[in-house]
Design an enzyme around this catalytic site. Structure first.
Site, PDB file in Angstrom:
ATOM      1  CE  LYS A  79      56.591  35.989  41.599  1.00 46.84           C
ATOM      2  NZ  LYS A  79      56.280  37.160  40.765  1.00 46.84           N
ATOM      3  NE  ARG A 125      53.009  44.812  34.231  1.00 48.80           N
ATOM      4  CZ  ARG A 125      52.448  45.547  33.299  1.00 48.80           C
ATOM      5  NH1 ARG A 125      53.181  46.214  32.445  1.00 48.80           N
ATOM      6  NH2 ARG A 125      51.142  45.614  33.186  1.00 48.80           N
ATOM      7  CB  CYS A 157      61.552  38.561  33.089  1.00 47.81           C
ATOM      8  SG  CYS A 157      59.776  38.329  33.279  1.00 47.81           S
ATOM      9  NE  ARG A 182      52.266  41.761  32.066  1.00 47.99           N
ATOM     10  CZ  ARG A 182      53.123  41.175  32.881  1.00 47.99           C
ATOM     11  NH1 ARG A 182      54.328  40.895  32.458  1.00 47.99           N
ATOM     12  NH2 ARG A 182      52.773  40.850  34.120  1.00 47.99           N
ATOM     13  N   PRO A 183      52.197  46.769  28.431  1.00 43.27           N
ATOM     14  CG  PRO A 183      50.365  46.667  26.992  1.00 43.27           C
ATOM     15  CD  PRO A 183      51.515  45.885  27.484  1.00 43.27           C
ATOM     16  CB  ILE A 184      51.112  50.717  32.505  1.00 44.12           C
ATOM     17  CG1 ILE A 184      51.700  52.000  31.919  1.00 44.12           C
ATOM     18  CG2 ILE A 184      52.216  49.791  32.955  1.00 44.12           C
ATOM     19  CD1 ILE A 184      52.343  52.889  32.998  1.00 44.12           C
ATOM     20  CG  ASP A 185      46.711  49.739  27.896  1.00 50.97           C
ATOM     21  OD1 ASP A 185      47.453  48.959  28.510  1.00 50.97           O
ATOM     22  OD2 ASP A 185      45.819  49.334  27.130  1.00 50.97           O
ATOM     23  CG  LEU A 186      44.198  47.581  31.093  1.00 48.71           C
ATOM     24  CD1 LEU A 186      44.125  46.167  31.667  1.00 48.71           C
ATOM     25  CD2 LEU A 186      42.882  47.928  30.396  1.00 48.71           C
ATOM     26  CG  ASP A 215      52.393  32.964  36.495  1.00 45.71           C
ATOM     27  OD1 ASP A 215      52.817  33.474  35.450  1.00 45.71           O
ATOM     28  OD2 ASP A 215      51.963  33.627  37.451  1.00 45.71           O
ATOM     29  NE  ARG A 231      62.014  38.731  38.955  1.00 44.69           N
ATOM     30  CZ  ARG A 231      61.141  38.978  38.003  1.00 44.69           C
ATOM     31  NH1 ARG A 231      61.451  38.794  36.748  1.00 44.69           N
ATOM     32  NH2 ARG A 231      59.931  39.416  38.289  1.00 44.69           N
TER      33      ARG A 231
END
Ligand code: EPU
Length: 444
Positions: free
Chosen positions: A34, A105, A129, A134-138, A327, A420
């Site tokens: 995936k 995401r 989920c 979560r953040p996307i600052d990077l 995972d 998913r």
């Protein structure tokens, strides 16, 4: 009456437990990965000609990425269950479809190829989920280093390449976290950048290597994928697939989950079509616990230990590749409930990824939450069937494994969160002897 519109969201899996008697047997083939297929498909935006991708799993997340690609103007054709041909748009709609992006995401990876090829992208803060939001600052910081202008308003982002050239420029990007999707996004963003981009502290996951090899086969100039420093020399020409189809690598997480299931409930279970080299950390950990795993080229064979020869406890700490994958943390925790003694599970990558252990406790597992990142598992305890709700896809499959070994029947609601990531799980596990059926929820 049937309720809901998303497939699987209002469906349940009914699972008959094996009462701790290992009886699953036979071969179970692993699908394409995936998390590799999603990125390869997203990269089609960089191409000047149609891209054909084979061995794509037939799952919800892939369908959603296909919808995202259609939303920006690509033509996506599905041939059979596992092959997609994507014809990228010449002029794209630079707005990523909001509803899908918010739910998935992985939609963030599309920002890289959109900026590289079309110089602009609009998108909402991506979700998903319980661990998806979560953040996307990077991502934002990296794009700024590449000269992009970033505007944000009410959770909507608008990013544009420098106006003068319409192209991002090469940059040195140091990732404070070894983010897999950030590494992949910048690799794609840099394909047509002015000059050279270096990604430092890059993720080394096999999915990153696969994407780099795929892009290079079509004209990109990426070196160092698989190490922590990746260098991308910008090229002017659009990438071309020239009719070559790309085959996605086997899913190491699916393979690992089946291996864990085999070690708990198997009487000679062979996981086929996998890549054992991508699973060294899991194989090593299971072996240390006492599992005997036969490793061949693309096959792993395992049986459950029986009688008094129980498994030994073993501590796990999730880590970026090639360490223990986050995972596989939930399925491995189910395994540890059957080991004779105390094991510590330390989740270092994500917040909130141990909450599913509450349901395992309700099944009879002895698990103590030490802090949000660590649980202590004491085994071996017999598990009892329960009714549960799948919180995310990996914990969802862990529940399936727990329910299969348990005594009595279990029901897992919200199968969408399993669909998913795993194709027709009830049929495929049914082929090795599991008794699982899918039921539609009814309105009461
Ligand atoms: N992070 C930030 N800022 C960012 C991006 C990430 O702080 O801008 C943090 C995250 O919060 C996390 C860490 O960096 O603590 C690592 O997250 P990463 O970005 O690597 O995760 P990801 O790339 O979003 C991919 C997989 C995940 C898998 C992780 C770790 C895809 C689509 N997703 O996520 O897969 O768990 O790498 O290996 O490739 C799944 O398939 O169920 C799944 C969650």
């Amino acid at each position: 009456m049937k309720i809901g519109s998303i497939v699987g969201m209002h469906e349940s899996l009914h699972i008959r437990g094996l009462d701790h008697t290992p009886s699953l047997s036979g071969s179970i083939p692993v699908n394409g990965a995936k998390n590799a297929a999603l990125k390869v498909m997203a990269s089609s935006i960089l191409f000047a000609d149609p891209v054909t991708v084979r061995n794509v799993p037939n799952i919800e997340d892939i369908e959603r990425v296909a919808d995202l690609l259609r939303g920006v103007g690509a033509e996506v054709a599905k041939r059979g269950k596992h092959t997609y041909t994507i014809t990228p748009p010449k002029e794209a709609d630079t707005h990523l479809p909001q509803e899908i992006s918010k739910r998935l995401r992985a939609s963030i990876v599309l920002t890289g190829p959109m900026l590289a090829r079309h110089g602009e992208v609009h998108f909402p803060h991506p979700g998903g989920c319980v661990i998806g939001s979560r953040p996307i600052d990077l991502f934002i910081e990296g794009f700024k280093h590449m000269g992009a202008r970033v505007k944000e308003r009410n959770g909507m982002y608008h990013i544009t390449a420098p106006e003068e050239t319409g192209r991002l420029h090469g940059a040195d990007i140091f990732l404070r976290n070894q983010s897999v999707t950030a590494t992949e996004t910048f690799m794609m963003a840099a394909v047509h950048a002015d000059g050279t981009t270096t990604i430092k502290n890059a993720a080394t996951e096999p999915e990153v290597v696969e994407l780099a090899e795929f892009l290079n086969s079509a004209g990109a100039r990426i070196s160092g994928a698989g190490t922590h420093t990746i260098t991308i020399k910008g090229v002017k020409r659009a990438l071309r697939a020239r009719g070559n189809a790309h085959r996605v690598i086997p899913d190491r997480i699916e393979a690992g989950s089946f291996l864990i299931l085999g070690a708990l409930a198997g009487k000679n279970v062979t996981v086929t079509h996998c890549e054992p080299k991508h699973l060294e950390s899991l194989i090593e950990t299971l072996t240390q616990a006492g599992a005997r795993i036969e490793v061949e080229n693309s096959k792993l064979t395992v049986s459950a230990r029986r009688g008094k020869k129980q498994y030994q406890p073993v501590d796990i700490k999730t880590h970026e590749y090639p360490g223990f994958p986050t995972d596989l943390q939930a399925p491995m925790t189910v395994f540890l409930t059957q080991a004779d003694g105390e094991s510590l599970v330390f989740e270092t990558i994500f917040e909130g990824r141990l909450n599913y252990t509450e349901s395992l406790k309700a099944m009879g597992a002895d698990i103590t939450m030490m802090d949000p990142h660590r649980v202590l598992v004491r085994g071996a305890n017999e598990l009892r069937g329960k009714t549960m709700e799948s919180p995310d896809l990996r914990a969802g499959l862990a529940y399936v494994i727990a329910a299969l070994i348990a005594k009595g029947d279990s029901v897992i609601h919200n199968v969408y969160n399993i669909d998913r990531g795993y194709e027709r799980i009830e049929e495929r596990l049914g082929n090795i002897g599991a008794n699982i059926s899918r039921m539609e929820a009814v309105e009461v």
